[in-house]
Design an enzyme around this catalytic site. Structure first.
Site, PDB file in Angstrom:
ATOM      1  N   HIS A  39       0.849  -1.180   0.000  1.00 33.68           N
ATOM      2  CA  HIS A  39       0.000   0.000   0.000  1.00 33.68           C
ATOM      3  C   HIS A  39       0.886   1.231   0.000  1.00 33.68           C
ATOM      4  O   HIS A  39       1.013   1.926   0.987  1.00 33.68           O
ATOM      5  CB  HIS A  39      -0.941  -0.042   1.207  1.00 33.68           C
ATOM      6  CG  HIS A  39      -1.883  -1.198   1.155  1.00 33.68           C
ATOM      7  ND1 HIS A  39      -2.136  -2.018   2.220  1.00 33.68           N
ATOM      8  CD2 HIS A  39      -2.614  -1.688   0.132  1.00 33.68           C
ATOM      9  CE1 HIS A  39      -2.998  -2.958   1.859  1.00 33.68           C
ATOM     10  NE2 HIS A  39      -3.295  -2.774   0.602  1.00 33.68           N
ATOM     11  N   HIS A 123     -10.060  -6.440   4.675  1.00 31.46           N
ATOM     12  CA  HIS A 123      -8.630  -6.383   4.357  1.00 31.46           C
ATOM     13  C   HIS A 123      -8.205  -7.689   3.665  1.00 31.46           C
ATOM     14  O   HIS A 123      -8.629  -8.778   4.058  1.00 31.46           O
ATOM     15  CB  HIS A 123      -7.804  -6.165   5.621  1.00 31.46           C
ATOM     16  CG  HIS A 123      -6.378  -5.801   5.335  1.00 31.46           C
ATOM     17  ND1 HIS A 123      -5.427  -6.748   5.030  1.00 31.46           N
ATOM     18  CD2 HIS A 123      -5.751  -4.602   5.266  1.00 31.46           C
ATOM     19  CE1 HIS A 123      -4.267  -6.137   4.808  1.00 31.46           C
ATOM     20  NE2 HIS A 123      -4.442  -4.838   4.942  1.00 31.46           N
ATOM     21  N   GLU A 125      -5.550  -9.427   3.695  1.00 32.14           N
ATOM     22  CA  GLU A 125      -4.921 -10.456   4.537  1.00 32.14           C
ATOM     23  C   GLU A 125      -5.989 -11.261   5.284  1.00 32.14           C
ATOM     24  O   GLU A 125      -5.923 -12.496   5.363  1.00 32.14           O
ATOM     25  CB  GLU A 125      -3.956  -9.813   5.547  1.00 32.14           C
ATOM     26  CG  GLU A 125      -3.276 -10.885   6.414  1.00 32.14           C
ATOM     27  CD  GLU A 125      -2.542 -10.298   7.604  1.00 32.14           C
ATOM     28  OE1 GLU A 125      -1.932  -9.220   7.474  1.00 32.14           O
ATOM     29  OE2 GLU A 125      -2.581 -10.922   8.669  1.00 32.14           O
ATOM     30  N   THR A 160      -1.976  -9.646  11.164  1.00 29.77           N
ATOM     31  CA  THR A 160      -0.596  -9.411  11.614  1.00 29.77           C
ATOM     32  C   THR A 160      -0.288  -7.951  11.950  1.00 29.77           C
ATOM     33  O   THR A 160       0.648  -7.686  12.703  1.00 29.77           O
ATOM     34  CB  THR A 160       0.399  -9.862  10.527  1.00 29.77           C
ATOM     35  OG1 THR A 160       0.067  -9.195   9.305  1.00 29.77           O
ATOM     36  CG2 THR A 160       0.384 -11.358  10.332  1.00 29.77           C
TER      37      THR A 160
HETATM   38 FE1  SF4 Z   1       5.639  -6.863   7.086  1.00 31.36          FE
HETATM   39 FE2  SF4 Z   1       4.527  -7.941   9.228  1.00 31.36          FE
HETATM   40 FE3  SF4 Z   1       3.129  -7.756   6.959  1.00 31.36          FE
HETATM   41 FE4  SF4 Z   1       5.164  -9.445   7.149  1.00 31.36          FE
HETATM   42  S1  SF4 Z   1       3.277  -9.536   8.316  1.00 31.36           S
HETATM   43  S2  SF4 Z   1       4.725  -8.058   5.444  1.00 31.36           S
HETATM   44  S3  SF4 Z   1       6.585  -8.372   8.481  1.00 31.36           S
HETATM   45  S4  SF4 Z   1       3.880  -6.046   8.208  1.00 31.36           S
END
Ligand code: SF4
Length: 281
Positions: A39, A123, A125, A160
């Site tokens: 991003h 999101h 992720e 995360t």
């Molecule tokens: Fe960076 Fe943490 Fe995302 Fe991995 S999980 S890309 S270390 S912000």
């Protein structure tokens, strides 16, 4: 005028490795990134110069190239398999710490826990994390905990890039509302996120004004800005040095600076240089 750069700031190893892998793939053959690699508008512009195209992880027809790139934010196993079945080669740049979160959730499900993810429903992720577990509950704040089914043992992980203090608040609320069942929490907030959040506390102790550098749609950049505001700082999020305004610094002697995990070192340097020009001693 004193500039205080946080002890930990800016691009993390996960984003750096993803950029390198995508760059290497793009100079060998045409590639389509499935989503936004990072991003960060500066990085996006650089990728455009390499001819990198953008597609949608959820739609095969969005990629015209044979090779596609899964971003550092990761994807579900079913999404990966569907791209392979559609005949694409994959460069998978999923961050190892995102993979660790996937593994933690899969293990909890195997052990019979109902999966709960603390994070932002939309999101990329989080969509990847729950992609193989459609029954998962997604909660962001304590008030969302009511949506979690009662009477089943709960296995909780986090996106995360969520701030650990807020995650722990939600976990405490889950335990309070589900005191009759076992609640197992696996801390999957990544180390770089924790480092940047902790370093920001030190900056906020000294500085009434904090500049947070990063893309507007970067979750961890937004989390840094929100934390600095919670700690009482006047926060100015910027994407580049061009966003800085002199009036923000009138009468201020100490300015704090931090940057999200997708922010390039050169962007931070440019912001620092511009600040020095704006605030001469
Ligand atoms: Fe960076 Fe943490 Fe995302 Fe991995 S999980 S890309 S270390 S912000």
């Amino acid at each position: 005028m004193n500039l205080h750069l946080a002890q930990h700031y800016g691009m993390c190893f996960g984003v750096r490795d993803a950029l390198r892998a995508t760059h290497d793939a793009a100079i060998r053959e045409p590639v389509t990134i499935l989503g936004q690699l990072v991003h960060n508008p500066v990085v996006e512009t650089h990728l455009k110069t390499l001819g990198v195209r953008h597609g949608d992880l959820g739609h095969h027809e969005s990629a015209e190239t044979h090779r596609v790139v899964i971003t550092a934010h990761g994807a579900s196993d079913s999404q990966r398999a569907s791209w392979r079945q559609a005949g694409h080669a994959i460069t998978d740049t999923t961050c190892p710490l995102v993979k660790k979160a996937h593994q933690a959730l899969a293990t909890l499900v195997q052990e019979g826990y109902h999966p709960v993810v603390i994070g932002q429903r939309q999101h990329v992720e989080v969509r990847g994390l729950v992609g193989d577990f459609p029954e998962a509950s997604i909660v962001l704040e304590s008030r969302d905990v009511l949506q979690i089914p009662a009477g089943v043992k709960l296995g909780v992980i986090s996106q995360t890039t969520q701030p650990l203090d807020r995650v722990l608040e939600v976990v405490a609320e889950i335990k309070r509302q589900h005191s009759q069942v076992e609640v197992r929490f696996v801390d999957t907030v990544c180390h770089p996120t924790k480092q940047r959040q902790n370093a920001l506390e030190e900056v906020c102790r000294r500085c009434p004004v904090v500049i947070v550098i990063g893309g507007r749609n970067s979750n961890n950049t937004r989390q840094l800005a929100e934390k600095a505001a919670r700690l009482g700082a006047r926060v100015h999020p910027v994407e580049t040095a061009a966003d800085l305004r002199e009036e923000w610094f009138r009468g201020v002697t100490d300015i704090g600076i931090t940057a999200g995990t997708s922010t390039l070192d050169e962007t931070v340097t440019a912001v620092m240089d511009r600040l020095r020009q704006m605030t001469p001693n």
